[in-house]
Design an enzyme around this catalytic site. Sequence first.
Site, PDB file in Angstrom:
ATOM      1  N   CYS A 125      15.311 112.985   2.110  1.00 54.63           N
ATOM      2  CA  CYS A 125      15.091 114.346   2.217  1.00 54.63           C
ATOM      3  C   CYS A 125      15.064 114.841   0.739  1.00 54.63           C
ATOM      4  O   CYS A 125      14.296 116.101   0.282  1.00 54.63           O
ATOM      5  CB  CYS A 125      15.553 115.243   3.106  1.00 54.63           C
ATOM      6  SG  CYS A 125      15.635 114.341   4.765  1.00 54.63           S
TER       7      CYS A 125
ATOM      8  N   HIS B 222      15.133 122.618   2.107  1.00 57.17           N
ATOM      9  CA  HIS B 222      14.680 121.755   2.915  1.00 57.17           C
ATOM     10  C   HIS B 222      14.773 122.211   4.332  1.00 57.17           C
ATOM     11  O   HIS B 222      15.888 122.598   4.862  1.00 57.17           O
ATOM     12  CB  HIS B 222      15.533 120.380   2.784  1.00 57.17           C
ATOM     13  CG  HIS B 222      15.509 119.273   3.888  1.00 57.17           C
ATOM     14  ND1 HIS B 222      14.236 118.870   4.227  1.00 57.17           N
ATOM     15  CD2 HIS B 222      16.370 118.485   4.534  1.00 57.17           C
ATOM     16  CE1 HIS B 222      14.357 118.004   4.994  1.00 57.17           C
ATOM     17  NE2 HIS B 222      15.529 117.725   5.347  1.00 57.17           N
TER      18      HIS B 222
ATOM     19  N   ASN C  81      11.614 118.780  10.556  1.00 53.55           N
ATOM     20  CA  ASN C  81      12.077 118.123   9.460  1.00 53.55           C
ATOM     21  C   ASN C  81      11.200 116.994   8.915  1.00 53.55           C
ATOM     22  O   ASN C  81      10.921 115.972   9.657  1.00 53.55           O
ATOM     23  CB  ASN C  81      13.414 117.478   9.757  1.00 53.55           C
ATOM     24  CG  ASN C  81      14.119 116.837   8.610  1.00 53.55           C
ATOM     25  OD1 ASN C  81      13.568 116.557   7.331  1.00 53.55           O
ATOM     26  ND2 ASN C  81      15.488 116.588   8.595  1.00 53.55           N
TER      27      ASN C  81
END
Length: 337
Positions: free
Chosen positions: A118, A264, A294
């Site tokens: 990520c 994020h 996500n």
Amino acid sequence: MPKPAIPRSRILGTGHYLSPVVRTNADLEAMVDTSDAWITERTGIRERHIAPEGIVTSDMAAAAARAALERAAIEASQLDMIMVATVTPDMPMPATAVFVQQKLGAGHCPAFDLSAACAGFLFGLSIADQFIRTGQMKHILVVGVELLSRVLDWTDRSTCVLFGDGAGAAVVGPAQVAGDEARPRGVLSTSIMTDGSLASSLWIPGGGSVSPTTHATVDQKLHYVHMKGQDVFKVAVKNLFSASKDALDRAGMTTADVDWVCAHQANKRIVDQVVARLEVPEEKVLMNIERVGNTSSASIPILLDESLRSGKVKEGDTVLMCALGAGISWGSAIVRV
Ligand code: ACO
């Protein structure tokens, strides 16, 4: 006498790609033992985009890249480097960036993948920033792209509800900044870090040299994402806060100087806790987790591009970006767009 120009990089253009196929929490209720209420309350996610069959990671990356190149008014042939941050490549070898280079019709230039989960886009931005500030390169494409739906166990409710597919891209190039400019545009600071002691808290354990793919590894579902969610949650709040502080310090700024936080999109509760610690008001926090879920390395460039295209984030605004994922790796950046 005017001060000499400071070499600095700038995001020249951004783009993103999300598949038109949407999977809602209600769709997931029909697949695993979960509920819209649980997913919404615990994560903030209501739906996510799923790449249809036939679309591969490099297709999504190339679509996002084309949009970024158009915005930057740069031809693919002008790219000096292509970096693709992904944990869901087209194949183990060669790099997905190679296929992106082909699909864009870019010329010969280094094209490689970057594995920082990520945090991958911010790792890529930080690397691009170094090459541009030294004057070695002029136009660098950084893509964050994930096709996580193909590495999720769709019978595991603890992971499959969290992730979505998508791609985001940025063309990074030199900023023309005079030394005495009050609010110079560009990448003002970056900060990247990894703590490998936490590697097993989030991984795809099969398919590599540790457990080469066999019938047994597939039966054991080692080719899917495995995550100790609570362990990641705790470290995410702590490290995203400290990384954000680090990027601010490096830029000589405080949170009062920040117009937007682009964090994020892993879990709304993580973002809420980080911005509360940073004492950033809610109205300065960019969010799209509700619609996108996500998307790992694609998360930040998708959110940034959506916010720029909608006009919410304006030219000259200062954006604090921060991300954390498998590794555990994390990063942050202060960018005046
Ligand atoms: N639906 C219903 N119940 C569920 C679901 C679900 N989808 N998933 C888990 N549960 C249950 C659990 O079984 C557990 O039940 P029990 O109490 O009977 O044992 C209960 O809900 C609570 O489970 P927890 O895991 O404690 O739930 P938590 O509040 O921690 O939320 C979550 C889980 C959303 C995964 C959270 O821990 C999280 O967001 N962690 C961080 C994720 C992250 O940031 N990852 C990094 C980036 S990803 C990358 O790098 C690719």
